[in-house]
Motif scaffolding. Structure first.
Motif, PDB file in Angstrom:
ATOM      1  N   PRO A 148      17.406  81.212  -7.861  1.00  0.00           N
ATOM      2  CA  PRO A 148      18.462  82.112  -8.346  1.00  0.00           C
ATOM      3  C   PRO A 148      19.841  81.712  -7.829  1.00  0.00           C
ATOM      4  O   PRO A 148      19.972  81.094  -6.770  1.00  0.00           O
ATOM      5  CB  PRO A 148      18.043  83.471  -7.787  1.00  0.00           C
ATOM      6  N   ILE A 149      20.867  82.077  -8.591  1.00  0.00           N
ATOM      7  CA  ILE A 149      22.244  81.802  -8.166  1.00  0.00           C
ATOM      8  C   ILE A 149      22.568  82.604  -6.915  1.00  0.00           C
ATOM      9  O   ILE A 149      23.149  82.093  -5.954  1.00  0.00           O
ATOM     10  CB  ILE A 149      23.232  82.168  -9.285  1.00  0.00           C
ATOM     11  N   TYR A 150      22.194  83.868  -6.927  1.00  0.00           N
ATOM     12  CA  TYR A 150      22.464  84.758  -5.798  1.00  0.00           C
ATOM     13  C   TYR A 150      21.163  85.053  -5.052  1.00  0.00           C
ATOM     14  O   TYR A 150      20.065  84.889  -5.595  1.00  0.00           O
ATOM     15  CB  TYR A 150      23.092  86.067  -6.277  1.00  0.00           C
ATOM     16  N   ASN A 151      21.291  85.516  -3.841  1.00  0.00           N
ATOM     17  CA  ASN A 151      20.129  85.819  -3.014  1.00  0.00           C
ATOM     18  C   ASN A 151      19.541  87.175  -3.424  1.00  0.00           C
ATOM     19  O   ASN A 151      19.509  88.129  -2.638  1.00  0.00           O
ATOM     20  CB  ASN A 151      20.542  85.823  -1.536  1.00  0.00           C
ATOM     21  N   ALA A 152      19.050  87.228  -4.659  1.00  0.00           N
ATOM     22  CA  ALA A 152      18.608  88.499  -5.237  1.00  0.00           C
ATOM     23  C   ALA A 152      17.111  88.745  -5.085  1.00  0.00           C
ATOM     24  O   ALA A 152      16.625  89.813  -5.471  1.00  0.00           O
ATOM     25  CB  ALA A 152      18.982  88.557  -6.714  1.00  0.00           C
ATOM     26  N   LEU A 153      16.366  87.801  -4.526  1.00  0.00           N
ATOM     27  CA  LEU A 153      14.923  87.964  -4.395  1.00  0.00           C
ATOM     28  C   LEU A 153      14.522  89.246  -3.652  1.00  0.00           C
ATOM     29  O   LEU A 153      13.600  89.947  -4.090  1.00  0.00           O
ATOM     30  CB  LEU A 153      14.311  86.730  -3.718  1.00  0.00           C
ATOM     31  N   PRO A 154      15.186  89.606  -2.526  1.00  0.00           N
ATOM     32  CA  PRO A 154      14.784  90.842  -1.826  1.00  0.00           C
ATOM     33  C   PRO A 154      14.870  92.095  -2.697  1.00  0.00           C
ATOM     34  O   PRO A 154      14.156  93.075  -2.445  1.00  0.00           O
ATOM     35  CB  PRO A 154      15.783  90.916  -0.657  1.00  0.00           C
ATOM     36  N   LEU A 155      15.721  92.076  -3.717  1.00  0.00           N
ATOM     37  CA  LEU A 155      15.891  93.245  -4.574  1.00  0.00           C
ATOM     38  C   LEU A 155      14.729  93.422  -5.544  1.00  0.00           C
ATOM     39  O   LEU A 155      14.617  94.469  -6.190  1.00  0.00           O
ATOM     40  CB  LEU A 155      17.197  93.131  -5.370  1.00  0.00           C
ATOM     41  N   THR A 156      13.867  92.424  -5.656  1.00  0.00           N
ATOM     42  CA  THR A 156      12.776  92.465  -6.631  1.00  0.00           C
ATOM     43  C   THR A 156      11.400  92.670  -6.001  1.00  0.00           C
ATOM     44  O   THR A 156      10.421  92.851  -6.720  1.00  0.00           O
ATOM     45  CB  THR A 156      12.733  91.156  -7.439  1.00  0.00           C
ATOM     46  N   ILE A 157      11.318  92.621  -4.688  1.00  0.00           N
ATOM     47  CA  ILE A 157      10.019  92.609  -4.024  1.00  0.00           C
ATOM     48  C   ILE A 157       9.234  93.897  -4.251  1.00  0.00           C
ATOM     49  O   ILE A 157       8.009  93.866  -4.451  1.00  0.00           O
ATOM     50  CB  ILE A 157      10.191  92.325  -2.516  1.00  0.00           C
ATOM     51  N   ASP A 158       9.892  95.045  -4.236  1.00  0.00           N
ATOM     52  CA  ASP A 158       9.178  96.299  -4.508  1.00  0.00           C
ATOM     53  C   ASP A 158       8.556  96.270  -5.904  1.00  0.00           C
ATOM     54  O   ASP A 158       7.439  96.759  -6.110  1.00  0.00           O
ATOM     55  CB  ASP A 158      10.128  97.493  -4.378  1.00  0.00           C
ATOM     56  N   HIS A 159       9.285  95.711  -6.863  1.00  0.00           N
ATOM     57  CA  HIS A 159       8.779  95.613  -8.232  1.00  0.00           C
ATOM     58  C   HIS A 159       7.515  94.770  -8.288  1.00  0.00           C
ATOM     59  O   HIS A 159       6.499  95.188  -8.882  1.00  0.00           O
ATOM     60  CB  HIS A 159       9.854  94.998  -9.134  1.00  0.00           C
ATOM     61  N   PHE A 160       7.537  93.585  -7.674  1.00  0.00           N
ATOM     62  CA  PHE A 160       6.377  92.700  -7.734  1.00  0.00           C
ATOM     63  C   PHE A 160       5.205  93.248  -6.929  1.00  0.00           C
ATOM     64  O   PHE A 160       4.043  93.087  -7.331  1.00  0.00           O
ATOM     65  CB  PHE A 160       6.762  91.300  -7.240  1.00  0.00           C
ATOM     66  N   LEU A 212      13.457  78.386  -3.705  1.00  0.00           N
ATOM     67  CA  LEU A 212      13.553  76.973  -3.320  1.00  0.00           C
ATOM     68  C   LEU A 212      14.933  76.604  -2.808  1.00  0.00           C
ATOM     69  O   LEU A 212      15.078  75.681  -2.003  1.00  0.00           O
ATOM     70  CB  LEU A 212      13.204  76.088  -4.522  1.00  0.00           C
ATOM     71  N   HIS A 213      15.946  77.320  -3.277  1.00  0.00           N
ATOM     72  CA  HIS A 213      17.318  77.002  -2.871  1.00  0.00           C
ATOM     73  C   HIS A 213      17.568  77.438  -1.425  1.00  0.00           C
ATOM     74  O   HIS A 213      18.188  76.705  -0.645  1.00  0.00           O
ATOM     75  CB  HIS A 213      18.301  77.691  -3.813  1.00  0.00           C
ATOM     76  N   ARG A 214      17.075  78.607  -1.063  1.00  0.00           N
ATOM     77  CA  ARG A 214      17.327  79.158   0.281  1.00  0.00           C
ATOM     78  C   ARG A 214      16.163  78.935   1.236  1.00  0.00           C
ATOM     79  O   ARG A 214      16.221  79.312   2.394  1.00  0.00           O
ATOM     80  CB  ARG A 214      17.661  80.654   0.165  1.00  0.00           C
ATOM     81  N   LYS A 215      15.079  78.355   0.715  1.00  0.00           N
ATOM     82  CA  LYS A 215      13.920  77.951   1.521  1.00  0.00           C
ATOM     83  C   LYS A 215      13.288  79.130   2.270  1.00  0.00           C
ATOM     84  O   LYS A 215      13.009  79.052   3.469  1.00  0.00           O
ATOM     85  CB  LYS A 215      14.298  76.828   2.482  1.00  0.00           C
ATOM     86  N   TYR A 216      13.073  80.200   1.552  1.00  0.00           N
ATOM     87  CA  TYR A 216      12.289  81.319   2.100  1.00  0.00           C
ATOM     88  C   TYR A 216      11.680  82.075   0.925  1.00  0.00           C
ATOM     89  O   TYR A 216      12.073  81.895  -0.235  1.00  0.00           O
ATOM     90  CB  TYR A 216      13.163  82.246   2.951  1.00  0.00           C
ATOM     91  N   ILE A 274       7.512  74.760   5.724  1.00  0.00           N
ATOM     92  CA  ILE A 274       8.161  73.631   6.392  1.00  0.00           C
ATOM     93  C   ILE A 274       7.393  72.361   6.072  1.00  0.00           C
ATOM     94  O   ILE A 274       6.212  72.238   6.392  1.00  0.00           O
ATOM     95  CB  ILE A 274       8.218  73.837   7.925  1.00  0.00           C
ATOM     96  N   GLY A 275       8.082  71.435   5.394  1.00  0.00           N
ATOM     97  CA  GLY A 275       7.518  70.105   5.184  1.00  0.00           C
ATOM     98  C   GLY A 275       6.386  70.027   4.179  1.00  0.00           C
ATOM     99  O   GLY A 275       5.614  69.077   4.209  1.00  0.00           O
ATOM    100  N   ASP A 276       6.239  71.022   3.287  1.00  0.00           N
ATOM    101  CA  ASP A 276       5.202  70.960   2.265  1.00  0.00           C
ATOM    102  C   ASP A 276       5.847  70.581   0.934  1.00  0.00           C
ATOM    103  O   ASP A 276       6.322  71.427   0.189  1.00  0.00           O
ATOM    104  CB  ASP A 276       4.485  72.311   2.152  1.00  0.00           C
TER     105      ASP A 276
END
Length: 253
Positions: free
Chosen positions: A148-160, A174-178, A193-195
Motif C-alpha cells: 500500500p501507498i500508506y501504512n493503512a494495514l492496521p486499519l483493516t485487521i479487525d475486518h480480516f 512488503l514495503h514496510r516489512k511487517y 527476516i531473510g525469507d
C-alpha cells in the motif's frame, strides 16, 4: 527557531504536545532524536516519551473531539507523509486553544489538509480490503502480500479477523516489512527476516498447498469466462482496479 527532538512515534508526538504546554515553548520544527541540529536554532528540547503523559493528551483530545475526528488524526499519522507530524502538532494545539469545534473550519489550511490526508488513507484501507488475495501455503496458512501507498494495514485487521476467523492467515506489507498473523485465536504483528520466498510477494510452488495451484487456475478461468470482450473498458478498469495492485492479484498473473 525552536526545535523539539522526539522518537518519531505517535506517543512521542503526544508527549511533545504535553511538553510544549508544560514548558510554554512551542516548536517551529519537530525532528527525530539524533538528527543534526539545524543552523539558526535558538533553542532545542528533547522529548522523553512517557505513557502517562501521552494518555493524558489523548484523553483530553477524546473529550474535545468526536470519535471520527480522533480517527482522522490516527489516519494522518499512518500516512507517513513528510511533515504530517508537524501538521498534527498544529492541529492538536489549535484544538486545545479554543472551546469551539475546529474540525469543520475548512478555511484553516491545517484543518483542510488533515481531512484530505485522512480521506486518502481511508481509501487505501478500503483498497486493501478489496484487493487482498490469499495464497494457501503448507500447514493451511493463507498468505497475502500487499504494497500500500500508506501504512493503512492496521486499519483493516479487525475486518480480516472477523471475515476470516475460521482460517489462519498472514497479511504482509512488503514495503514496510511487517504484517499480521492470525492463528484462529489472536492476531499478532510479525516480521519476516531473510525469507526471499515470502518477501518477493509470491509463494514458491514448493511452499504452496497441494490444491493451491489448482484453485489459482480455476480462479483465472472464472475471471476469463466472466469477461465480455465487447464491454472491455481499460480506462474504467484501471480506475476501479488500480494497476499497482495487479502484481499480487491471482487473476492478473
Amino acid at each position: 527557531m525552536t526545535i523539539f527532538f522526539y522518537d518519531k512515534t505517535f506517543e512521542g508526538l503526544l508527549n511533545a504536545v504535553f511538553d510544549a504546554y508544560n514548558l510554554k515553548i512551542f516548536p517551529d520544527k519537530l525532528l527525530m532524536a539524533g538528527d543534526i541540529t539545524p543552523i539558526f536554532t535558538d533553542a532545542s528540547h528533547t522529548v522523553v516519551t512517557g505513557e502517562e503523559r501521552s494518555k493524558r493528551v489523548w484523553n483530553a483530545l477524546q473529550n474535545k473531539l468526536e470519535k471520527n475526528v480522533c480517527n482522522m488524526l490516527m489516519y494522518v499519522w499512518l500516512s507517513e507523509l513528510e511533515g504530517s507530524d508537524e501538521l498534527l502538532f498544529r492541529y492538536i494545539c489549535k484544538t486545545f486553544a479554543t472551546t469551539r469545534k475546529i474540525e469543520y473550519n475548512f478555511g484553516d489550511a491545517d484543518i483542510l489538509e488533515v481531512e484530505k490526508i485522512a480521506r486518502k488513507v481511508s481509501h487505501e484501507a478500503q483498497y486493501i480490503k478489496q484487493f487482498v488475495r490469499f495464497q494457501k501455503a503448507d500447514g493451511n496458512i493463507f498468505f497475502a502480500p500487499i504494497k500500500p501507498i500508506y501504512n493503512a494495514l492496521p486499519l483493516t485487521i479487525d475486518h480480516f479477523t472477523d471475515r476470516f476467523s475460521d482460517q489462519s492467515w498472514v497479511i504482509y506489507d512488503l514495503h514496510r516489512k511487517y504484517g499480521y498473523y492470525y492463528d484462529l485465536h489472536t492476531t499478532k504483528e510479525i516480521t519476516f527476516i531473510g525469507d526471499d520466498h515470502l518477501l518477493s510477494g509470491k509463494l514458491d510452488e514448493s511452499l504452496m498447498a497441494e490444491d493451491e495451484k489448482l484453485f489459482q487456475d480455476l480462479w483465472k478461468g472464472y475471471f476469463k469466462a466472466m469477461t465480455i470482450k465487447e464491454r472491455i473498458n481499460p480506462r474504467l478498469h484501471k480506475k476501479n482496479l488500480p494497476v499497482r495492485f495487479w502484481l499480487h492479484l491471482t487473476e492478473k498473473q
